[in-house]
Design an enzyme around this catalytic site. Sequence first.
Site, PDB file in Angstrom:
ATOM      1  N   CYS A   4       0.756  -1.122   0.072  1.00 17.78           N
ATOM      2  CA  CYS A   4       0.041   0.135   0.092  1.00 17.78           C
ATOM      3  C   CYS A   4       0.812   1.268   0.121  1.00 17.78           C
ATOM      4  O   CYS A   4       1.715   1.333   0.934  1.00 17.78           O
ATOM      5  CB  CYS A   4      -0.737  -0.169   1.128  1.00 17.78           C
ATOM      6  N   HIS A  99      -8.955   7.562   2.540  1.00 15.65           N
ATOM      7  CA  HIS A  99      -8.264   8.890   2.582  1.00 15.65           C
ATOM      8  C   HIS A  99      -9.368   9.644   2.330  1.00 15.65           C
ATOM      9  O   HIS A  99     -10.467   9.526   1.454  1.00 15.65           O
ATOM     10  CB  HIS A  99      -7.179   9.004   1.622  1.00 15.65           C
TER      11      HIS A  99
END
Length: 113
Positions: A4, A99
Amino acid sequence: MSDCVFCKIVSGEIPSNKVYEDDDILCFRDLDPQAPVHVLIIPKKHIASLDDVTEEDKELLGHIMIKVREIAETLGLENGYRLVNNCGEDGFQTVKHLHFHLLGKRKMTWPPG
């Protein structure tokens, strides 16, 4: 998660232009800004998307929402801003780590696209 990109940014493996950081979240400037001010706010804990948030994450999400106002203030977004979360493929989520995009310093349009 080892593959990630945002987890690598959190660990310092990939550098970022940090705007804010505490024990739980990191805020950094977007590499492809869509507004004069465009930062990403991410939890340090890997959560793939808003669809993967659990009851145990409610304090973390509340913390993020409280910090949005403070971050916006430090960035001089006194005339308003937009906070965006893209979730899943149809929502155009390109990084599978929760996010939020904080955008400002320009007049936003609606619909966004």
